[in-house]
Scaffold this motif. Structure first.
Motif, PDB file in Angstrom:
ATOM      1  N   LYS A 285      46.220  27.876   4.066  1.00 30.05           N
ATOM      2  CA  LYS A 285      46.477  28.099   5.500  1.00 30.05           C
ATOM      3  C   LYS A 285      46.019  26.935   6.384  1.00 30.05           C
ATOM      4  CE  LYS A 285      42.260  30.825   6.282  1.00 30.05           C
ATOM      5  NZ  LYS A 285      41.734  32.134   6.699  1.00 30.05           N
TER       6      LYS A 285
ATOM      7  N   ASP B 233      47.218  32.265   1.546  1.00 25.58           N
ATOM      8  CA  ASP B 233      46.005  32.110   2.360  1.00 25.58           C
ATOM      9  C   ASP B 233      45.204  30.877   1.953  1.00 25.58           C
ATOM     10  OD1 ASP B 233      46.610  34.337   3.823  1.00 25.58           O
ATOM     11  OD2 ASP B 233      45.332  35.681   2.671  1.00 25.58           O
ATOM     12  N   THR B 234      45.258  30.542   0.678  1.00 24.71           N
ATOM     13  CA  THR B 234      44.530  29.387   0.154  1.00 24.71           C
ATOM     14  C   THR B 234      44.910  28.100   0.877  1.00 24.71           C
ATOM     15  OG1 THR B 234      44.774  30.460  -1.997  1.00 24.71           O
ATOM     16  CG2 THR B 234      43.922  28.227  -2.018  1.00 24.71           C
TER      17      THR B 234
ATOM     18  N   ASN C  96      52.757  29.439   1.641  1.00 25.16           N
ATOM     19  CA  ASN C  96      52.237  30.297   2.705  1.00 25.16           C
ATOM     20  C   ASN C  96      51.042  31.141   2.276  1.00 25.16           C
ATOM     21  OD1 ASN C  96      54.262  29.422   4.533  1.00 25.16           O
ATOM     22  ND2 ASN C  96      55.712  30.817   3.586  1.00 25.16           N
TER      23      ASN C  96
END
Length: 200
Positions: A84, A81-82, A79
């Motif tokens: 997403k 951000d990399t 989960n």
């Protein structure tokens, strides 16, 4: 600092668990195995060429009799951000490919062995190659102990999930000394453990 300690512990917990399980069916099992140095071999760009390069686990006789097998553990947070814009299968493949780029050629050309990346998620998922590895491990353990395959694979999955859960709690609660429970598979009845634990 606490999070970093938890990340290291999460990796180490799984590494030691996998090594323990491999020890019951393979020979020459070693954790944090130092790879042979490169001499005249020309490895591809991106390969780890360091003289002190190590892999998490070495075992002999896993995929083929007497042949060395090398494994490297990675635990990722899906989960982040990399990731997403990536679906879960692509996240797994990203990590598998990175590990293979660093080590597969060196293991094949210099160690004359096989390399398998073991990629897990913090939520308990496993990559395709990791599932194949656990399937083979369950077959070997079940055959050696005279257990049912479905009980053995369920037991292994439960052990890995609890290992991830324990180390994830360290990230949340903070670092504390944890006594590792070792798994003596010699007298362990996996069918009884799975039944009593209601593992499916």
């Amino acid at each position: 600092m606490t999070t970093f300690t938890g990340i290291i512990q999460r990796h180490d917990e799984l590494r030691h668990l996998e090594a323990e399980l491999l020890s019951s069916v393979c020979s020459d099992v070693e954790v944090d195995h130092l790879l042979q140095e490169i001499s005249s071999e020309q490895l591809s760009k991106g390969a780890n060429k360091a003289a002190d390069a190590r892999l998490d686990i070495h075992a002999r006789g896993f995929w083929e009799k007497q042949r060395s097998s090398f494994f490297d553990v990675r635990v990722c947070y899906p989960n982040a951000d990399t990731y997403k814009d990536l679906e879960l299968p692509k996240i797994y493949k990203l990590h598998e490919d990175e590990k293979k780029r660093k080590y597969a050629e060196r293991v094949n050309e210099i160690e004359h062995g096989t390399f398998t990346p073991l990629v897990f998620t913090t939520t308990g998922g496993m990559s395709k190659e990791c599932k194949t590895y656990h399937s083979r491990l369950a077959q070997l353990i079940a055959t050696k102990k005279g257990e049912q395959y479905h009980s053995t694979i369920a037991w292994i999955r439960a052990k890995t999930c609890f290992s991830l859960l324990r180390s994830s709690l360290v990230c949340l609660r903070g670092s504390r000394t944890i006594k590792r429970n070792t798994n003596d598979l010699t007298n362990l009845d996996i069918d009884i453990q799975v039944t009593e634990s209601n593992i499916s």
